[in-house]
Design a protein around this motif. Structure first.
Motif, short mmCIF file in Angstrom:
data_model
loop_
_atom_site.label_atom_id
_atom_site.label_comp_id
_atom_site.label_asym_id
_atom_site.label_seq_id
_atom_site.Cartn_x
_atom_site.Cartn_y
_atom_site.Cartn_z
N LEU A 34 0.83 -1.21 0.00
CA LEU A 34 0.00 0.00 0.00
C LEU A 34 0.87 1.26 0.00
CD1 LEU A 34 -2.81 -1.11 2.46
CD2 LEU A 34 -2.97 -0.87 -0.03
N TYR A 38 0.84 4.22 -2.98
CA TYR A 38 0.68 5.65 -2.79
C TYR A 38 1.92 6.43 -3.22
CZ TYR A 38 -3.86 4.97 -0.78
OH TYR A 38 -5.18 4.63 -0.62
N LYS A 55 -8.81 3.90 -6.93
CA LYS A 55 -7.97 3.23 -5.94
C LYS A 55 -8.60 1.99 -5.31
CE LYS A 55 -5.31 7.27 -4.87
NZ LYS A 55 -5.91 8.55 -4.71
N ILE A 59 -6.45 -1.41 -4.38
CA ILE A 59 -6.23 -1.78 -2.98
C ILE A 59 -6.73 -3.19 -2.71
CG2 ILE A 59 -6.91 -1.24 -0.60
CD1 ILE A 59 -6.83 1.74 -1.46
N LEU A 63 -4.37 -6.30 -1.48
CA LEU A 63 -4.66 -7.06 -0.26
C LEU A 63 -4.95 -8.53 -0.58
CD1 LEU A 63 -6.81 -4.47 1.70
CD2 LEU A 63 -4.38 -5.00 1.97
#
Length: 92
Positions: A34, A38, A55, A59, A63
C-alpha cells in the motif's frame, strides 16, 4: 552468551507460533504494498497527463495478493491459487 540464549528463546517462540508470524509477515507485506502504491501515484502525479486511477480496485487486488500469505503453511495450494488468481485479475 546472553544473545544466544535470547536468540534460542525467540526461535522457540517462532516455532510455537508459526501462524502468528505468518500473519505478521503478511500484514507487513500488505502495508509495504500500500505504501508503494501511494508513493507511485504521488510520483506519477508530477506528469500533467496523469489521471488518478480508481484506488479501491487496486487496494483490493493488493490485499488479495498479500493477506492470504498468512495461511500459506496451513493451506499452501489454496493460497497459491488465490494469490495467483488475484494477481492475474488485478492485472486486467
Amino acid at each position: 552468551m546472553a544473545r544466544r540464549a535470547r536468540a534460542r528463546r525467540v526461535m522457540a517462540w517462532v516455532g510455537r507460533n508459526l501462524t502468528a508470524v505468518d500473519c505478521a509477515i503478511a500484514v507487513v507485506f500488505a502495508a509495504t504494498a500500500l505504501a508503494s502504491l501511494y508513493a507511485t501515484i504521488e510520483l506519477l502525479r508530477q506528469d500533467p497527463a496523469f489521471e488518478d486511477p480508481a484506488k479501491p480496485p487496486i487496494i483490493v487486488a493488493l490485499l488479495a495478493v498479500t493477506l492470504p500469505l498468512a495461511l500459506r503453511r496451513r493451506y499452501p495450494v489454496t493460497v497459491a491459487v488465490v494469490v495467483i488468481g488475484a494477481f492475474v485479475i488485478g492485472r486486467i
